[in-house]
Motif scaffolding. Structure first.
Motif, PDB file in Angstrom:
ATOM      1  N   LEU A 126      27.476  38.382  28.567  1.00 55.02           N
ATOM      2  CA  LEU A 126      27.455  36.646  27.093  1.00 55.02           C
ATOM      3  C   LEU A 126      28.787  37.482  25.552  1.00 55.02           C
ATOM      4  N   LYS A 142      29.699  29.948  27.262  1.00 56.91           N
ATOM      5  CA  LYS A 142      29.000  30.175  28.221  1.00 56.91           C
ATOM      6  C   LYS A 142      29.574  30.577  29.524  1.00 56.91           C
ATOM      7  N   ASP A 262      27.357  31.879  32.342  1.00 51.29           N
ATOM      8  CA  ASP A 262      26.399  32.110  32.513  1.00 51.29           C
ATOM      9  C   ASP A 262      24.653  32.633  32.951  1.00 51.29           C
TER      10      ASP A 262
END
Length: 394
Positions: A126, A142, A262
């Protein structure tokens, strides 16, 4: 034997398709989606098998897959899908090397090291995502910019003939045609690569001197050392290969979905471990477990109607498991499987659809139920997870 099992499975699928009117059960589109979903999981299971055959438990597969997804996202949008695969593998190797240093060289508990990697990898991915993708065209904090898909292959002529037969919706014959068409139409080269790696792993580990030495490190490392095997070296190679396969699984996931995101792995590293155990630490078995998850995942994507038909399939499968377990002398496990099979059958006939909230969870529930209740006569590597220090057998 395996051919007869496959024929019986298609017969059951065909009967349920006719009864439930769920044409998606054996459609070529479902088979294609199942292959796409199964490949990352199969790579995670293969990664776990390599590590444990070398005597190291690797529950850090999820974290290594995360590293692979980021690596694919970083290289893929700049240099294409094959660069994505290569860079995902490289970052997976880094994760495997970290696990090897901790467990083999420093003797850290394997579970603790794996958990640490699972905690560190998503945070690192991240952070790097925000660093490299936030200002990239089409990217975000993300997610990466879009990644081009890998090339796909189709068997010319055969695909069209099978498609015609599939469209007739004949009992069994059209179902076989649908399954075969899904296997020869628009198949990603990543899927072909994954299949070759599974076969290659089986050959290396069970047909070569290298594989024999590596497996000896998971069965009896002190005996292997007494015969001149460098146990540390083979454990390192096993865990590094494990990280590479997990990274490949993450890269395949990112490329097939078109970008890094993500939280993209969604627990597939842990499901991969379940598939590995179901497969008794062997390539063919773990591929079967991965295919099961891929199939249920593909049905979940088709919507509530397909998942509703899956209830009946699961009920039948659990009754079959109950019979097998009873014949094997596992009477308690047989009773549990039978009770659950009857329960799922009743749920199917007493309802018209599955609540939307449960559709997304179907692949995980089905996979864990079948893998957990069907597994028997498991034989893990005897010294997997046990600490080993050089010279300890003297």
């Amino acid at each position: 034997m395996y051919f007869l099992i496959a024929v019986a499975a298609v017969l059951v699928l065909s009967a349920v398709r006719v009864l439930a009117g769920a044409t998606d059960l054996t459609s070529s589109g479902t088979v294609q989606a199942a292959l796409t979903a199964a490949v990352p999981l199969a790579m995670a299971a293969l990664a776990g098998m390599w590590a444990e055959r070398g005597g190291v438990v690797n529950i850090g597969l999820e974290g290594m897959m995360v590293l692979g997804t980021f690596g694919a996202g970083y290289a893929g949008y700049q240099w294409g899908p094959w660069a994505a695969v290569a860079f995902g593998l490289l970052l997976g190797v880094v994760g495997g090397l970290l696990h090897a240093v901790a467990t083999v060289s420093f003797g850290v508990d394997h579970i603790i090291s794996g958990v640490a990697i699972n905690l560190l990898a998503p945070g690192a991915a991240l952070f790097l995502s925000k660093l490299y993708f936030a200002d990239a065209p089409g990217g975000g904090q993300k997610q990466s910019p879009r990644i081009a898909d890998a090339p796909k292959v189709t068997v010319p002529g055969l695909s069209d003939v099978l498609g015609t037969v599939e469209g007739k919706h004949w009992f069994f014959v059209s179902d076989v045609a649908g399954v075969l068409r899904g296997l020869v139409t628009e198949v990603s080269l990543l899927t072909v690569l994954a299949a070759l790696l599974i076969v290659w792993s089986g050959w290396v580990l069970w047909r070569t001197p290298f594989g024999l030495r590596l497996r000896s490190c998971g069965e009896a490392p002190t005996a292997a050392e007494s015969l001149g095997v460098n146990v540390y070296r083979y454990k390192y190679l096993a865990v590094i290969a494990s990280g590479g396969f997990a990274g490949l699984g993450g890269a395949f996931l990112a490329v097939s979905s078109g970008q890094f995101r993500d939280g993209q792995t969604g627990g597939r590293g842990f499901i991969g471990l379940a598939a590995m155990i179901f497969g008794n630490w062997r390539p063919g078995g773990l591929a079967t477990g991965a295919t099961l998850f891929g199939y249920t995942d593909a049905l979940a994507l088709r919507g509530s109607a397909a998942v509703h038909a899956l209830l009946l399939l699961l009920g039948i499968a659990l009754v079959v498991v109950a019979v097998v377990q009873y014949r094997s002398g596992h009477h308690v496990l047989s009773a549990v499987a039978a009770a659950l099979g009857v329960l799922f059958g009743y749920w199917y006939f007493a309802s018209d659809e599955v609540p939307a909230e449960l559709v997304g969870a179907a692949p995980y529930v089905v996979t864990l139920l079948v893998l957990g209740l069907a597994s028997q006569r498991l034989r893990p590597p005897r010294m997997a997870g046990e600490p080993y220090r050089k010279g300890q057998g003297k």
